[in-house]
Every structure is written in C-alpha cells, then in structure tokens.
Motif scaffolding. Structure first.
Motif, PDB file in Angstrom:
ATOM      1  N   VAL A 192       5.218   3.828  -5.352  1.00  0.00           N
ATOM      2  CA  VAL A 192       6.081   3.879  -6.519  1.00  0.00           C
ATOM      3  C   VAL A 192       7.149   4.939  -6.255  1.00  0.00           C
ATOM      4  CG1 VAL A 192       6.189   4.279  -8.991  1.00  0.00           C
ATOM      5  CG2 VAL A 192       4.167   3.213  -7.992  1.00  0.00           C
ATOM      6  N   GLU A 193       8.372   4.494  -6.024  1.00  0.00           N
ATOM      7  CA  GLU A 193       9.446   5.395  -5.615  1.00  0.00           C
ATOM      8  C   GLU A 193       9.843   6.391  -6.686  1.00  0.00           C
ATOM      9  OE1 GLU A 193      10.662   5.775  -2.605  1.00  0.00           O
ATOM     10  OE2 GLU A 193       9.381   4.194  -1.851  1.00  0.00           O
ATOM     11  N   ASP A 194       9.642   6.059  -7.945  1.00  0.00           N
ATOM     12  CA  ASP A 194      10.090   6.969  -8.993  1.00  0.00           C
ATOM     13  C   ASP A 194       8.968   7.858  -9.522  1.00  0.00           C
ATOM     14  OD1 ASP A 194       8.746   4.912 -10.189  1.00  0.00           O
ATOM     15  OD2 ASP A 194      10.183   4.607 -11.794  1.00  0.00           O
ATOM     16  N   ALA A 195       7.806   7.851  -8.867  1.00  0.00           N
ATOM     17  CA  ALA A 195       6.725   8.756  -9.283  1.00  0.00           C
ATOM     18  C   ALA A 195       7.149  10.186  -8.972  1.00  0.00           C
ATOM     19  CB  ALA A 195       5.433   8.405  -8.557  1.00  0.00           C
ATOM     20  N   PRO A 196       6.823  11.112  -9.856  1.00  0.00           N
ATOM     21  CA  PRO A 196       7.262  12.501  -9.663  1.00  0.00           C
ATOM     22  C   PRO A 196       6.708  13.117  -8.382  1.00  0.00           C
ATOM     23  CG  PRO A 196       6.367  12.166 -11.861  1.00  0.00           C
ATOM     24  CD  PRO A 196       6.080  10.927 -11.086  1.00  0.00           C
ATOM     25  N   ARG A 197       7.574  13.854  -7.724  1.00  0.00           N
ATOM     26  CA  ARG A 197       7.213  14.584  -6.514  1.00  0.00           C
ATOM     27  C   ARG A 197       7.589  16.042  -6.707  1.00  0.00           C
ATOM     28  NH1 ARG A 197       9.050  10.106  -2.057  1.00  0.00           N
ATOM     29  NH2 ARG A 197       8.102   8.394  -3.204  1.00  0.00           N
ATOM     30  N   ILE A 198       7.226  16.867  -5.757  1.00  0.00           N
ATOM     31  CA  ILE A 198       7.526  18.293  -5.851  1.00  0.00           C
ATOM     32  C   ILE A 198       8.992  18.511  -5.522  1.00  0.00           C
ATOM     33  CG2 ILE A 198       7.001  20.564  -4.885  1.00  0.00           C
ATOM     34  CD1 ILE A 198       4.125  19.490  -4.519  1.00  0.00           C
ATOM     35  N   ALA A 199       9.688  19.218  -6.403  1.00  0.00           N
ATOM     36  CA  ALA A 199      11.112  19.490  -6.219  1.00  0.00           C
ATOM     37  C   ALA A 199      11.308  20.456  -5.057  1.00  0.00           C
ATOM     38  CB  ALA A 199      11.704  20.070  -7.498  1.00  0.00           C
ATOM     39  N   PRO A 226      -1.396  20.900  -8.924  1.00  0.00           N
ATOM     40  CA  PRO A 226      -1.451  21.555 -10.235  1.00  0.00           C
ATOM     41  C   PRO A 226      -0.295  21.103 -11.131  1.00  0.00           C
ATOM     42  CG  PRO A 226      -1.629  23.161  -8.462  1.00  0.00           C
ATOM     43  CD  PRO A 226      -1.263  21.855  -7.831  1.00  0.00           C
ATOM     44  N   PRO A 227      -0.557  20.874 -12.407  1.00  0.00           N
ATOM     45  CA  PRO A 227       0.499  20.423 -13.316  1.00  0.00           C
ATOM     46  C   PRO A 227       1.641  21.428 -13.451  1.00  0.00           C
ATOM     47  CG  PRO A 227      -1.625  20.540 -14.454  1.00  0.00           C
ATOM     48  CD  PRO A 227      -1.852  20.942 -13.040  1.00  0.00           C
ATOM     49  N   SER A 228       1.411  22.679 -13.074  1.00  0.00           N
ATOM     50  CA  SER A 228       2.496  23.661 -13.148  1.00  0.00           C
ATOM     51  C   SER A 228       3.616  23.341 -12.155  1.00  0.00           C
ATOM     52  CB  SER A 228       1.963  25.073 -12.887  1.00  0.00           C
ATOM     53  OG  SER A 228       1.347  25.142 -11.614  1.00  0.00           O
ATOM     54  N   PHE A 229       3.314  22.548 -11.126  1.00  0.00           N
ATOM     55  CA  PHE A 229       4.344  22.141 -10.169  1.00  0.00           C
ATOM     56  C   PHE A 229       4.959  20.808 -10.573  1.00  0.00           C
ATOM     57  CE2 PHE A 229       1.947  25.145  -7.588  1.00  0.00           C
ATOM     58  CZ  PHE A 229       2.983  25.921  -7.111  1.00  0.00           C
ATOM     59  N   VAL A 230       4.109  19.822 -10.841  1.00  0.00           N
ATOM     60  CA  VAL A 230       4.593  18.505 -11.264  1.00  0.00           C
ATOM     61  C   VAL A 230       3.388  17.663 -11.686  1.00  0.00           C
ATOM     62  CG1 VAL A 230       4.502  17.459  -8.958  1.00  0.00           C
ATOM     63  CG2 VAL A 230       6.102  16.562 -10.625  1.00  0.00           C
ATOM     64  N   ALA A 231       3.589  16.829 -12.693  1.00  0.00           N
ATOM     65  CA  ALA A 231       2.563  15.857 -13.078  1.00  0.00           C
ATOM     66  C   ALA A 231       2.801  14.617 -12.226  1.00  0.00           C
ATOM     67  CB  ALA A 231       2.661  15.534 -14.561  1.00  0.00           C
ATOM     68  N   THR A 232       1.921  14.360 -11.285  1.00  0.00           N
ATOM     69  CA  THR A 232       2.129  13.279 -10.336  1.00  0.00           C
ATOM     70  C   THR A 232       0.824  12.550 -10.050  1.00  0.00           C
ATOM     71  OG1 THR A 232       2.992  12.750  -8.122  1.00  0.00           O
ATOM     72  CG2 THR A 232       1.811  14.827  -8.346  1.00  0.00           C
ATOM     73  N   LEU A 254       2.307  15.305   0.432  1.00  0.00           N
ATOM     74  CA  LEU A 254       1.828  14.556  -0.729  1.00  0.00           C
ATOM     75  C   LEU A 254       1.421  13.179  -0.229  1.00  0.00           C
ATOM     76  CD1 LEU A 254       4.203  15.164  -3.774  1.00  0.00           C
ATOM     77  CD2 LEU A 254       2.019  16.219  -3.255  1.00  0.00           C
ATOM     78  N   VAL A 255       0.304  12.674  -0.762  1.00  0.00           N
ATOM     79  CA  VAL A 255      -0.266  11.421  -0.288  1.00  0.00           C
ATOM     80  C   VAL A 255      -0.590  10.523  -1.475  1.00  0.00           C
ATOM     81  CG1 VAL A 255      -2.213  10.430   0.985  1.00  0.00           C
ATOM     82  CG2 VAL A 255      -1.280  12.635   1.676  1.00  0.00           C
ATOM     83  N   GLU A 256      -0.328   9.240  -1.326  1.00  0.00           N
ATOM     84  CA  GLU A 256      -0.772   8.260  -2.308  1.00  0.00           C
ATOM     85  C   GLU A 256      -2.246   8.015  -1.974  1.00  0.00           C
ATOM     86  OE1 GLU A 256      -1.755   5.527  -4.877  1.00  0.00           O
ATOM     87  OE2 GLU A 256      -1.957   4.986  -2.784  1.00  0.00           O
ATOM     88  N   PRO A 257      -3.181   8.432  -2.838  1.00  0.00           N
ATOM     89  CA  PRO A 257      -4.594   8.449  -2.446  1.00  0.00           C
ATOM     90  C   PRO A 257      -5.221   7.083  -2.157  1.00  0.00           C
ATOM     91  CG  PRO A 257      -4.348   9.084  -4.750  1.00  0.00           C
ATOM     92  CD  PRO A 257      -2.967   8.977  -4.179  1.00  0.00           C
ATOM     93  N   ARG A 258      -4.770   6.032  -2.813  1.00  0.00           N
ATOM     94  CA  ARG A 258      -5.381   4.713  -2.566  1.00  0.00           C
ATOM     95  C   ARG A 258      -5.038   4.179  -1.182  1.00  0.00           C
ATOM     96  NH1 ARG A 258      -3.204   0.902  -5.504  1.00  0.00           N
ATOM     97  NH2 ARG A 258      -1.530   2.219  -6.177  1.00  0.00           N
TER      98      ARG A 258
END
Length: 117
Positions: A36-43, A85-91, A104-108
């Motif tokens: 999902v390209e628009d899922a939040p990532r770390i800025a 941690p949600p303090s960085f981004v909800a992803t 960052l990894v898509e776990p599935r």
C-alpha cells in the motif's frame, strides 16, 4: 413443465455462483504482493531520532545475503519484526535491522518498504 423450468433455472443459477463470486474477487497473481503506497512511513526528518530509538532498544542485527533495498523480501526464518512506536508514525509496517540497516517491512509479505538512512 413448470417443475422442469424451475429445475433449469436453479441449475443455471447454481452454475453461475462461482463465476459471479470470481468476478467480485480482486486478487493478486500467485507469488506477488501488494504494498500500500500511501500507508504512513517514517518521515525523513525523524530518521535520526528513530535510529537512536532503535539503538536504545538494542534490536539485534540480522545478516542476510544480498543487498538491502526497497522491494527486498526478507527470509521467512531468523528475522524478527518490531512495532513502530506511535510517537514516530501510526503505520501497519514493522521495523527491524538487517545488514546494519534499519528498515520498515510489510509483515505479511516480509517485503522492505522503507530503508531508514
């Protein structure tokens, strides 16, 4: 006669159920995955703080053959993922350290979606 028509309609309807169900299904070819390209990532501006967080958590470094890049699929065994941690981004993604790189990894699918530089 009426029973014959009802039987024909019932058989035709039953035969079309799998076709209709298939027509409603959106899927991906076997062996592929969807990121999902628009899922939040770390800025990018949060990279230094996130790296410090990972060091503080003492996340083990997993070594795998090959290069680490977006799209690389990590092995099924031997790599552990951790919640961001949600303090960085909800992803929906998780993070780990591979070959000295925080990713960052898509776990599935175990596919890398972001390398934290």
């Amino acid at each position: 006669m009426r029973n014959n028509i009802l039987a024909i309609v019932a058989v035709a309807a039953a035969a079309n159920v799998p076709i209709l169900a298939h027509a409603q299904t959106v899927g991906v070819a076997p062996g592929t995955s969807v990121i999902v390209e628009d899922a939040p990532r770390i800025a990018a501006e949060s990279y230094p703080a996130f790296r410090e967080y990972v060091i503080g958590e003492r996340i083990p470094n997993h070594t795998i053959p090959g290069t680490i890049a977006v799209g690389t699929v990590l092995p099924d065994d031997g790599v552990t993922f951790y919640d961001v941690p949600p303090s960085f981004v909800a992803t929906p993604y998780r993070y780990t350290v591979v070959n000295g790189e925080t990713v960052l990894v898509e776990p599935r699918t175990r596919r890398i979606v972001q390398v934290i530089e």
